[in-house]
Write an enzyme that holds these catalytic residues in place. Structure first.
Site, short mmCIF file in Angstrom:
data_model
loop_
_atom_site.label_atom_id
_atom_site.label_comp_id
_atom_site.label_asym_id
_atom_site.label_seq_id
_atom_site.Cartn_x
_atom_site.Cartn_y
_atom_site.Cartn_z
N GLU A 24 0.08 -14.68 0.61
CA GLU A 24 0.23 -13.08 0.95
C GLU A 24 0.92 -13.11 2.44
O GLU A 24 0.29 -13.13 3.16
CB GLU A 24 -0.93 -12.25 0.94
CG GLU A 24 -0.61 -10.83 0.61
CD GLU A 24 -0.48 -10.00 1.91
OE1 GLU A 24 0.49 -9.85 2.44
OE2 GLU A 24 -1.70 -9.59 2.47
N CYS A 63 1.39 -6.49 7.43
CA CYS A 63 2.59 -7.02 6.45
C CYS A 63 3.20 -5.87 5.58
O CYS A 63 4.45 -6.19 5.18
CB CYS A 63 2.12 -8.23 5.80
SG CYS A 63 0.58 -7.98 4.83
N GLU A 107 -3.34 -10.37 -5.54
CA GLU A 107 -5.06 -10.26 -4.99
C GLU A 107 -5.43 -8.73 -5.35
O GLU A 107 -4.85 -7.80 -5.88
CB GLU A 107 -4.87 -10.60 -3.80
CG GLU A 107 -4.57 -11.78 -3.32
CD GLU A 107 -4.64 -12.43 -1.89
OE1 GLU A 107 -5.60 -13.15 -1.49
OE2 GLU A 107 -4.08 -11.67 -1.08
#
Length: 489
Positions: free
Chosen positions: A257, A292, A470
């Site tokens: 990720e 992010c 996820e």
């Protein structure tokens, strides 16, 4: 009470500063490194710095535990996970204060992290009985079935922007699936993970949950260890690429990720107040844009550009840098001096390339903030897609506002970056929303909001923003492997 006394802050810091594996604490052969408070520049003491020998010992303990844990009853695993979640909930306030001191994000924002982690743990505890196989018809006299089995020792390397939430939330899926785990806490902010293990000591059998702290050498040792079949990362694209290269040498599985340069699109028919609020919230100014998923590129139709920009500038005023442990603080500090210098460098580049600085852009001059790593919430107008500020991930509180008119060019500009993590669309028209969502190259898209995650909804990116998903059943299944069994009677 807004102010937290220094005595209270010192009291809640972890007493242990060693490595936790095999159900006990170990003095690191790699020694110790100093960790700091980004909000004040003050030392928070030393924490273990694992070397390759330390990592080998931690993996050995986890591997030994796996031989019995893999056969444990799913509902027993679930009960232990729920106990861990309850402990985190009970200690959420002190864990938030530790993170606020060590990573620089405001304590009011960090207060939810332990609760989010607990919710993730409970979510995966509830899915343990869903790790199912199938039966496949083969004709008379034959039964064919599949089983989902755990992988083994899994390594999870996490980032500094949500240290406790990542360390706690990410051990749940592999443990629920019957794996053992070595968590690597972020070197910039390791203390909440150490405190977590002080609290969770004894909840799981020895070796099931292990936590190491340290820098790049410990991460490299984890990735290259031959007895680790799965490595995951929450981090930067360069680190993700390095892990993928090393993992490929041993055909390890990965979940990555990574970064994002995420777009938020405002159509002329949008609810403009809603869009303005989404643009500011989606930038995650509270934790200095160190996320992010931040929607750092706002594309506004030229018919409403001036109105939206004015609204953004007004709403940004709610964010003012302050001491992270002060409950009145609405925006914290960047994690380090080096990162502050990087963000300020991007601001200079944007100005030199012709972007119009319309808010912030400087280090605050408040006397009490002078020893910390602060920058004002920053907004640039009249940004073009060719500018570095619109193409590269700053990972700081820097919002770029771009103007668009032609929809085809809009989609080309939105997608003309190497990232593809999130996107947001603001419009009242259902057809427009679906069309835009289908054209954006991103793994997670909001319509008429920006920022929140939803437990059970898969989160992950396209392109260089990552591999895997996820926060959903997809994450759980990623920590299993399928075995086929064919029985002839």
């Amino acid at each position: 009470m807004r102010e937290v006394s220094q005595g209270r802050l010192n009291e809640i810091l972890p007493k242990k500063r060693d490595l936790y594996y095999g159900g006990t604490w170990h003095v690191p052969l790699g020694g110790y490194s100093e960790t700091f408070n980004p909000g004040t520049g003050e030392s928070l003491g030393h924490c273990a710095d694992a070397n390759a020998v330390d990592v080998k010992a931690a993996v050995s303990a986890a591997r030994k535990a796996f031989e019995t844990w893999r056969y444990s009853k799913p509902l027993d695993r679930a009960a232990m996970l729920r106990k861990a979640a309850a402990i985190l909930r009970e200690n959420a306030e002190e864990l938030a204060l530790i993170d606020a001191q060590n990573c620089g994000n405001p304590v009011t924002e960090m207060a939810g992290d332990a609760l989010h982690a607990a919710a993730q743990i409970e979510f995966f505890a509830g899915l343990v009985t869903e790790i199912k196989g199938e039966t496949i018809p083969m004709g008379g006299g034959v039964t064919n079935m599949t089983l989902r089995e755990p992988l083994g020792v899994c390594a999870r390397i996490v980032a500094y922007n949500h240290p406790l939430m990542f360390c706690a939330g990410k051990f749940a899926a592999p443990i629920a699936a019957g794996n053992t785990v070595v968590m690597k806490a972020p070197p910039q902010a390791p203390l909440s993970a150490v405190r977590m293990m002080e609290l969770l000591d004894g909840v799981f059998p020895p070796g099931v949950l292990n936590v190491i702290t340290g820098g790049t050498p410990s991460g490299e040792a984890l990735v290259s260890h031959p007895e680790i079949p799965m490595v995951t990362l929450i981090g930067s694209v360069p680190t993700g690429r390095a892990i993928a290269r090393q993992a490929a040498n041993q055909l390890k599985q990965v979940i990555l990720e990574l970064g994002g340069k995420n777009a938020l699109i405002v159509y002329p028919d949008a609810d403009l107040e809603q869009a303005i609020d989404g643009a500011v919230r989606g930038m995650n100014f509270a934790w200095c844009g160190q996320s992010c998923g931040s929607t750092s590129r706002v594309f506004v139709h030229d018919a409403v550009y001036d109105q939206v920009l004015a609204g953004i500038l007004e709403k940004v005023k709610r964010y003012r840098p302050g001491i992270p442990t002060d409950r009145a603080t609405t925006m914290g500090a960047l994690v380090s001096r080096a990162h502050l210098d990087k963000v300020l460098g991007y601001i200079d580049v944007a100005k030199n390339e012709g972007a119009e600085l319309v808010a912030g852009g400087s280090v605050p001059q408040t006397p009490e903030l002078q020893n910390g790593f602060y920058v004002e919430p920053t907004v640039f107008a009249n940004v073009t897609s060719e500018m570095r500020i619109a193409r590269e991930e700053v990972f700081g509180p820097v919002l770029s506002v771009l103007k668009w008119h032609d929809e085809e060019k809009l989609f080309a500009d939105v997608n003309n970056v190497e990232y593809g993590l999130t996107g947001a669309i603001f419009t009242k028209d259902l057809a427009t929303a679906h069309r835009a969502a289908s054209r954006i190259e991103a793994g997670f898209v909001w319509i008429n909001r920006a920022g929140p995650h939803f437990l059970g909804a898969p989160y992950g990116g396209y392109k260089q923003s990552g591999i895997g998903r996820e926060e959903s059943i997809d994450e759980l299944m990623a920590f299993t492997q399928i075995k086929n069994i064919n029985i002839t009677f």
